[in-house]
Scaffold this active site. Structure first.
Site, PDB file in Angstrom:
ATOM      1  CG  HIS A 104      -1.921  -1.115   1.196  1.00 10.08           C
ATOM      2  ND1 HIS A 104      -1.754  -2.257   1.942  1.00 10.08           N
ATOM      3  CD2 HIS A 104      -3.080  -1.270   0.513  1.00 10.08           C
ATOM      4  CE1 HIS A 104      -2.775  -3.067   1.735  1.00 10.08           C
ATOM      5  NE2 HIS A 104      -3.594  -2.496   0.861  1.00 10.08           N
TER       6      HIS A 104
ATOM      7  CG  HIS B 253      -3.934  -5.764  -3.568  1.00 12.40           C
ATOM      8  ND1 HIS B 253      -3.773  -4.396  -3.725  1.00 12.40           N
ATOM      9  CD2 HIS B 253      -4.398  -5.929  -2.303  1.00 12.40           C
ATOM     10  CE1 HIS B 253      -4.114  -3.779  -2.618  1.00 12.40           C
ATOM     11  NE2 HIS B 253      -4.512  -4.689  -1.733  1.00 12.40           N
TER      12      HIS B 253
ATOM     13  CB  CYS C 243     -11.350  -5.794   5.250  1.00 16.94           C
ATOM     14  SG  CYS C 243     -12.881  -4.866   5.104  1.00 16.94           S
TER      15      CYS C 243
ATOM     16  CG  HIS D 209      -5.054  -8.335   1.636  1.00 16.70           C
ATOM     17  ND1 HIS D 209      -4.965  -7.635   2.824  1.00 16.70           N
ATOM     18  CD2 HIS D 209      -5.194  -7.406   0.651  1.00 16.70           C
ATOM     19  CE1 HIS D 209      -5.043  -6.344   2.565  1.00 16.70           C
ATOM     20  NE2 HIS D 209      -5.188  -6.170   1.260  1.00 16.70           N
TER      21      HIS D 209
ATOM     22  CD  GLU E   6      -9.359  -8.040  10.893  1.00 14.19           C
ATOM     23  OE1 GLU E   6     -10.472  -7.498  11.073  1.00 14.19           O
ATOM     24  OE2 GLU E   6      -8.590  -7.719   9.962  1.00 14.19           O
TER      25      GLU E   6
ATOM     26  CE1 TYR F 100     -11.133   0.297  -1.270  1.00 13.72           C
ATOM     27  CE2 TYR F 100     -11.739  -2.011  -1.561  1.00 13.72           C
ATOM     28  CZ  TYR F 100     -11.027  -1.038  -0.894  1.00 13.72           C
ATOM     29  OH  TYR F 100     -10.192  -1.375   0.140  1.00 13.72           O
TER      30      TYR F 100
ATOM     31  CD  GLU G 234      -6.651  -0.546   1.171  1.00  7.80           C
ATOM     32  OE1 GLU G 234      -6.365  -1.349   0.255  1.00  7.80           O
ATOM     33  OE2 GLU G 234      -6.594  -0.841   2.379  1.00  7.80           O
TER      34      GLU G 234
ATOM     35  CD  GLU H 248      -8.080  -4.031  -0.774  1.00 10.26           C
ATOM     36  OE1 GLU H 248      -7.128  -4.188  -0.002  1.00 10.26           O
ATOM     37  OE2 GLU H 248      -9.279  -4.046  -0.399  1.00 10.26           O
TER      38      GLU H 248
ATOM     39  CD1 TRP I  66     -14.310  -1.891   3.176  1.00 11.49           C
ATOM     40  CD2 TRP I  66     -12.587  -0.487   3.000  1.00 11.49           C
ATOM     41  NE1 TRP I  66     -13.655  -1.896   4.386  1.00 11.49           N
ATOM     42  CE2 TRP I  66     -12.593  -1.050   4.301  1.00 11.49           C
ATOM     43  CE3 TRP I  66     -11.582   0.431   2.660  1.00 11.49           C
ATOM     44  CZ2 TRP I  66     -11.631  -0.720   5.270  1.00 11.49           C
ATOM     45  CZ3 TRP I  66     -10.625   0.758   3.621  1.00 11.49           C
ATOM     46  CH2 TRP I  66     -10.658   0.185   4.900  1.00 11.49           C
TER      47      TRP I  66
END
Length: 204
Positions: free
Chosen positions: A31, A38, A73, A75, A93, A110, A120, A122, A167
């Site tokens: 980032h 990604h 959120c 990855h 989390e 977005y 961002e 993604e 997002w």
């Protein structure tokens, strides 16, 4: 002799505009003001009473620190099943194990820019999940606060200009288009996911 484990480098999956994997990049450095496209995901966790779990990102996060957002959120790692990545990240989390997970927005994408220029960028499929267990235990490295609120109340909060992640704000109109009652939302088609995404979990 030290017993400290070496730091493990996490990688994200880089994709082209067609959603095909084209490489990887270390998560810690991807980032920037030129963030490449990604693969990521978002998850909205609901309980059986129609509440949604809303979180506040930790204050030291590189992107959108301390902002209110959806439940989780993250990855997927290279070659990791996307659905399993969602389950893993929610547990990391929030300290919970979600069930009855389903795909909602398979092709959401977005791009957003912070005031400091950090981007961002993604391809970010959106999932919904059900959880009726003990109270979440947020990981302070990722989440500073988590609370359950009625879905309709959260929608009003965003509609009235409440501050949320970019997002999340962009996802809300697409989710609302699925209907007023999250438990009745139609499941998205796995074939509409980006080619780089692997979604193998049972959608029943």
């Amino acid at each position: 002799m030290s017993t400290t484990s070496p730091m493990v480098t996490e990688y994200v999956v880089l994709v082209d505009d067609e959603g095909r994997a084209v490489g990887t990049s270390p998560k810690a450095t991807v980032h920037t003001d030129r963030t490449p496209l990604h693969l990521a995901f978002s998850c909205y966790v609901f309980d059986s009473r129609g509440n949604v779990l809303i979180t506040q990102r930790a204050g030291h996060k590189k992107t959108w620190p301390s902002v209110t957002t959806n439940s989780c959120c993250g990855h997927p790692a290279p070659d990791e099943d996307l659905g399993k990545a969602v389950v893993r990240r929610v547990n990391q989390e929030l300290g919970i194990v979600v069930e009855a997970m389903r795909l909602l927005l398979p092709d959401f994408r977005y791009r957003a820019v912070m005031d400091d220029g950090t981007v961002e960028n993604e391809l970010c499929p959106v999932f919904g999940a059900l959880y009726d267990g003990p109270a979440p235990v947020p990981n302070p490295d990722e989440v500073s606060r988590a609370e359950w609120i009625p879905w309709a109340e959260f929608v009003r909060f965003v509609d009235e200009g409440g501050a949320v992640s970019p997002w999340c704000r962009e996802q809300l109109p697409h989710l609302r288009a699925l209907g007023d009652e999250p438990s009745q939302w139609q499941t998205g088609r796995p074939e509409d996911l980006p080619e780089a995404a692997r979604y193998l979990l049972d959608q029943a």
